[in-house]
Motif scaffolding. Structure first.
Motif, PDB file in Angstrom:
ATOM      1  N   GLU B  95       4.475 -12.282   8.550  1.00  0.00           N
ATOM      2  CA  GLU B  95       3.869 -11.865   8.192  1.00  0.00           C
ATOM      3  C   GLU B  95       4.610 -10.493   8.130  1.00  0.00           C
ATOM      4  OE1 GLU B  95       2.664 -12.721  11.342  1.00  0.00           O
ATOM      5  OE2 GLU B  95       0.374 -13.336  10.702  1.00  0.00           O
ATOM      6  N   ALA B  96       4.541  -9.474   7.600  1.00  0.00           N
ATOM      7  CA  ALA B  96       5.100  -8.310   6.952  1.00  0.00           C
ATOM      8  C   ALA B  96       3.990  -6.976   6.907  1.00  0.00           C
ATOM      9  CB  ALA B  96       5.918  -8.229   5.053  1.00  0.00           C
ATOM     10  N   GLY B  97       4.899  -6.216   6.847  1.00  0.00           N
ATOM     11  CA  GLY B  97       3.907  -4.954   6.410  1.00  0.00           C
ATOM     12  C   GLY B  97       5.380  -3.614   6.038  1.00  0.00           C
ATOM     13  N   LEU B  98       4.253  -2.440   5.861  1.00  0.00           N
ATOM     14  CA  LEU B  98       4.803  -1.750   5.130  1.00  0.00           C
ATOM     15  C   LEU B  98       4.390  -0.054   4.866  1.00  0.00           C
ATOM     16  CD1 LEU B  98       6.935  -0.044   2.972  1.00  0.00           C
ATOM     17  CD2 LEU B  98       5.606  -0.856   0.808  1.00  0.00           C
ATOM     18  N   VAL B  99       4.790   0.708   5.997  1.00  0.00           N
ATOM     19  CA  VAL B  99       3.960   2.208   5.389  1.00  0.00           C
ATOM     20  C   VAL B  99       5.116   3.145   5.187  1.00  0.00           C
ATOM     21  CG1 VAL B  99       3.163   3.443   7.879  1.00  0.00           C
ATOM     22  CG2 VAL B  99       3.433   1.275   8.420  1.00  0.00           C
ATOM     23  N   LEU B 112      -3.635   5.118   3.368  1.00  0.00           N
ATOM     24  CA  LEU B 112      -3.419   5.486   4.885  1.00  0.00           C
ATOM     25  C   LEU B 112      -1.619   5.363   4.786  1.00  0.00           C
ATOM     26  CD1 LEU B 112      -6.119   3.953   7.032  1.00  0.00           C
ATOM     27  CD2 LEU B 112      -5.356   6.517   6.883  1.00  0.00           C
ATOM     28  N   ARG B 113      -1.510   4.894   3.248  1.00  0.00           N
ATOM     29  CA  ARG B 113       0.127   4.637   2.955  1.00  0.00           C
ATOM     30  C   ARG B 113       0.701   3.272   4.000  1.00  0.00           C
ATOM     31  NH1 ARG B 113      -0.343   9.276   5.165  1.00  0.00           N
ATOM     32  NH2 ARG B 113       0.977   8.459   6.955  1.00  0.00           N
ATOM     33  N   ALA B 114      -0.741   2.087   3.623  1.00  0.00           N
ATOM     34  CA  ALA B 114       0.582   1.036   4.145  1.00  0.00           C
ATOM     35  C   ALA B 114      -0.059   0.497   3.947  1.00  0.00           C
ATOM     36  CB  ALA B 114       0.409   0.919   6.198  1.00  0.00           C
ATOM     37  N   ALA B 115       0.628  -1.528   3.440  1.00  0.00           N
ATOM     38  CA  ALA B 115       0.357  -2.607   2.683  1.00  0.00           C
ATOM     39  C   ALA B 115       0.755  -3.133   4.010  1.00  0.00           C
ATOM     40  CB  ALA B 115       0.757  -2.534   1.454  1.00  0.00           C
ATOM     41  N   ALA B 116       0.352  -4.920   3.926  1.00  0.00           N
ATOM     42  CA  ALA B 116       0.285  -5.800   4.851  1.00  0.00           C
ATOM     43  C   ALA B 116      -0.032  -7.324   3.989  1.00  0.00           C
ATOM     44  CB  ALA B 116       0.275  -5.482   6.161  1.00  0.00           C
ATOM     45  N   THR B 117       0.418  -8.810   4.504  1.00  0.00           N
ATOM     46  CA  THR B 117       0.751  -9.396   4.474  1.00  0.00           C
ATOM     47  C   THR B 117       1.024 -11.145   4.586  1.00  0.00           C
ATOM     48  OG1 THR B 117       1.046 -10.482   2.409  1.00  0.00           O
ATOM     49  CG2 THR B 117       2.689  -9.993   2.865  1.00  0.00           C
ATOM     50  N   ALA B 118       0.344 -11.543   5.194  1.00  0.00           N
ATOM     51  CA  ALA B 118       0.694 -12.941   5.606  1.00  0.00           C
ATOM     52  C   ALA B 118       1.164 -14.152   4.520  1.00  0.00           C
ATOM     53  CB  ALA B 118      -0.481 -13.412   5.889  1.00  0.00           C
TER      54      ALA B 118
END
Lengths: 173, 459
Positions: B95-99, B112-118
């Motif tokens: 998993e990866a996330g960005l805020v 909400l200034r965030a993104a995530a992926t698997a």
């Protein structure tokens, strides 16, 4: 916070409450103070799933069980134990997943499927352990001291191997 | 395969609290179950230990390649760009996330200034996480800092560099629409579109006069020549370029800025008006210079022409910051006001007229024979004495506690301002509020008439 994160934290709270209710139901002398503390910790863990309080909460639940509930004697108590173990697993997994991704974004479907599948597998593997423990408990075998020492040595060996595997990467020159 | 652009992020895999929890509690309760002969402790600890062992066995072995970049180097007000993290996962990465942290005057998508992926098992192709950032006000816009995190199985190991701060993106002002139909009073350059006082090659008729040696034959006006029996030629005014000096008063920023489409502050008005005036005159071939009064670390841009110069001016306007109001700012203003102004220059001063020094400077320039126009950039809703309480809060931080005193102080300041502006007008400095197209037409016409009249100037 995204809806899926809300759901995750809701499942965390439900698992914690299930564990608490099972403990209180199985205990002949419930420890109310511990139940209140665990309830407060549950709320905090749902808000901050990446904090050390989740560890305190899970450890507190198990200690509460061990101190308040006697060794299961009948099948219903053993089934309750298995459900409690699963509830502890769900608590741990939901907190871990909630902490792995930003709270603002929906949890990717791939992650949900993967964590659910793996969680179910771990829960399934727990069943043989539970069955062996139940059988050995129902036979009321006192056991031999040498076997106990062997089991302690096995756990120590397991601990050492886990520690070896868990060490952080060191920068290689 | 070419590497993704951007700054490569460096970090190490670290054990998470979730992994420590699983391993520690699992071992503790399994051990306690064995030692204390409590099979229930063994059953309660077994799933945790299994999870811990699983995460350990599938731990990531190599660092992922993560690059962070912003898609555009420069923005205009209202334009959007992307904050992009390109992740090439290694084995064990799931998993990866960005805020992104919030930035003033920036709208984010998602909000909400965030993104995530698997990542799928065995995936090795680069995956991008991106957040769209729309800058709604001119200025240097630092997007972030951002947090990027990549995790392994069961969230047991996390790769998380320190907060990522990419260079701030300059957001150049979106110039207001501006046109001026009246030529600049004293064009004194080489080639341009303004009618000069001199005769020469141009498009506007000056007179029809008798032929002189050296006149071009194509200038011969045949109807008059035939009628008078003597060769006559048409004489025209020369078309020349002129020099415009923009003086932006950054000593004060009065009012609340809400970015593009919202309410504007005095500095917003000044910067956007300066951009609009510069764009208009540079497109008509004139030379434009810029001096920001009171601003720190901003050079005086000499007058020049061309589209590259427009970019230079807009870039400088994007870096304007209001002065702190310290003694050093006052000293800097005084030194800046000693700048050189060439004869024939049109000085356009954009000021809210709060600093008396700037108006005094306009009067001084006018007395030296320089054509000066002052554009009042104070927001119209603040130029009245009876402003509501919400407006008072924009003027003083003490307005909430002392609203009556603040209102009285502002009324007194407005009275002084009116007096200073009246004196400046009487001294020959026209002051006009900024109104977009045609703002300068009337005053430029008056200045043109006045420049043709004889007068005494002090050098």
């Amino acid at each position: 916070m995204s809806r899926s994160q809300f759901v995750l934290r809701g499942i965390l709270v439900t698992a914690s409450l299930t564990l608490l209710v099972l403990t209180l139901a199985a205990s002949p002398h419930p420890i109310i103070v511990a139940a209140v503390v665990l309830l407060a910790l549950t709320v905090y863990a749902a808000i901050e799933p990446d904090s050390v309080f989740v560890t305190v909460l899970l450890g507190g639940h198990v200690l509460h069980w061990l101190s308040a509930v006697p060794v299961p004697a009948d099948t219903a108590a053993w089934v309750g134990l298995l459900v409690a173990a699963w509830a502890g697993l769900v608590l741990h997994l939901t907190a871990s997943l909630a902490a792995s991704l930003p709270g603002q974004v929906p949890v990717p479907r791939l992650s949900l499927r993967r964590w659910t599948r793996r969680g179910a597998l771990v829960a399934a593997v727990t069943v043989p352990v539970w069955a062996v423990a139940m059988l050995s408990g129902q036979e009321a075998v006192k056991g031999e001291v040498s076997l106990t020492y062997a089991a302690i040595a096995a756990v120590a060996l397991l601990t050492f191997s886990v520690w070896l595997l868990s060490r952080e990467d060191r920068p290689r020159p | 395969m070419t590497a993704a652009p951007g700054q490569r992020l460096e970090a190490r895999w670290r054990v998470t609290s979730a992994h420590i929890r699983a391993v520690l509690l699992g071992l503790l309760f399994v051990g306690a179950g064995v030692v204390l002969r409590r099979p229930d402790a063994l059953v309660l600890g077994a799933p945790l230990l299994l999870v811990g062992l699983w995460a350990t066995a599938t731990r990531p072995t190599a660092s992922p390649v993560v690059r962070a970049a912003i898609a555009h180097p420069v923005l205009r007000e209202g334009q959007a760009t992307r904050w992009v993290a390109t992740i090439t996962p290694g084995p064990g990465v799931e998993e990866a996330g960005l805020v992104l942290l919030p930035t003033p005057y920036t709208l984010f998508t998602p909000g909400l200034r965030a993104a995530a992926t698997a990542f799928a098992p065995g995936a090795g192709a680069p995956t991008t996480l991106e957040i769209i950032c729309q800058s709604t006000r001119w200025g240097l816009r630092p997007l972030g800092p951002a947090t990027v995190a990549v995790s392994g199985a069961f969230g047991g190991f996390r790769w998380e560099p320190q907060s990522v701060s990419l260079p701030a993106i300059p957001t150049v002002p979106l110039p207001d629409t501006f046109t001026a139909r009246v030529p600049v009073p004293r064009p004194d350059g080489l080639v341009g579109q303004n009618r000069s006082h001199h005769q020469g090659s141009g498009g506007e008729l000056d007179q029809i006069r008798p032929f002189r040696f050296g006149d071009r034959l194509r200038r011969v006006h045949w109807p008059v020549s035939v009628r008078t029996g003597e060769l006559h030629v048409t004489a025209t005014h020369a078309d020349q370029d002129s020099e415009i000096l923009l003086l932006v008063d950054a000593m004060n920023d009065i009012g609340q800025s809400e970015g593009v489409g919202g309410s504007t502050s005095s500095l917003d008005n000044a910067v956007r008006a300066a951009g609009a005036i510069a764009e208009h005159y540079l497109r008509t071939g004139d030379r434009v210079g810029l001096l920001v009064l009171g601003a720190r670390d901003l050079p005086h841009v000499k007058a020049a022409a061309g589209s590259n110069h427009l970019r230079r001016l807009l870039d400088l306007l994007a870096r304007v910051r209001v002065a702190d109001g310290t003694v050093s700012d006052e000293k800097r203003l005084r030194s800046q006001l000693r700048h050189h102004v060439s004869a024939g220059t049109l000085a356009v001063i954009l000021t809210p007229a709060i600093s008396p020094e700037v108006l005094a400077h306009a009067v001084a320039l006018s007395r030296r024979g320089i054509s000066v126009v002052t554009v009042d950039t104070l927001p119209s809703d603040l130029a009245t004495p009876d402003i509501p309480l919400a407006g008072l809060a924009q003027l003083s931080s003490a307005a909430d506690d002392h609203p009556d005193e603040t209102r009285l102080a502002w009324r007194l300041r407005l009275l002084e301002r009116n007096r200073e502006m009246t004196r400046a007008r009487q001294a020959g400095v026209p002051i006009v509020p900024w109104a977009g197209p045609g703002t300068l037409d009337l005053v430029l016409r008056d200045l043109g008439r006045r420049s043709r009249a004889p007068r005494v100037v002090s050098r």
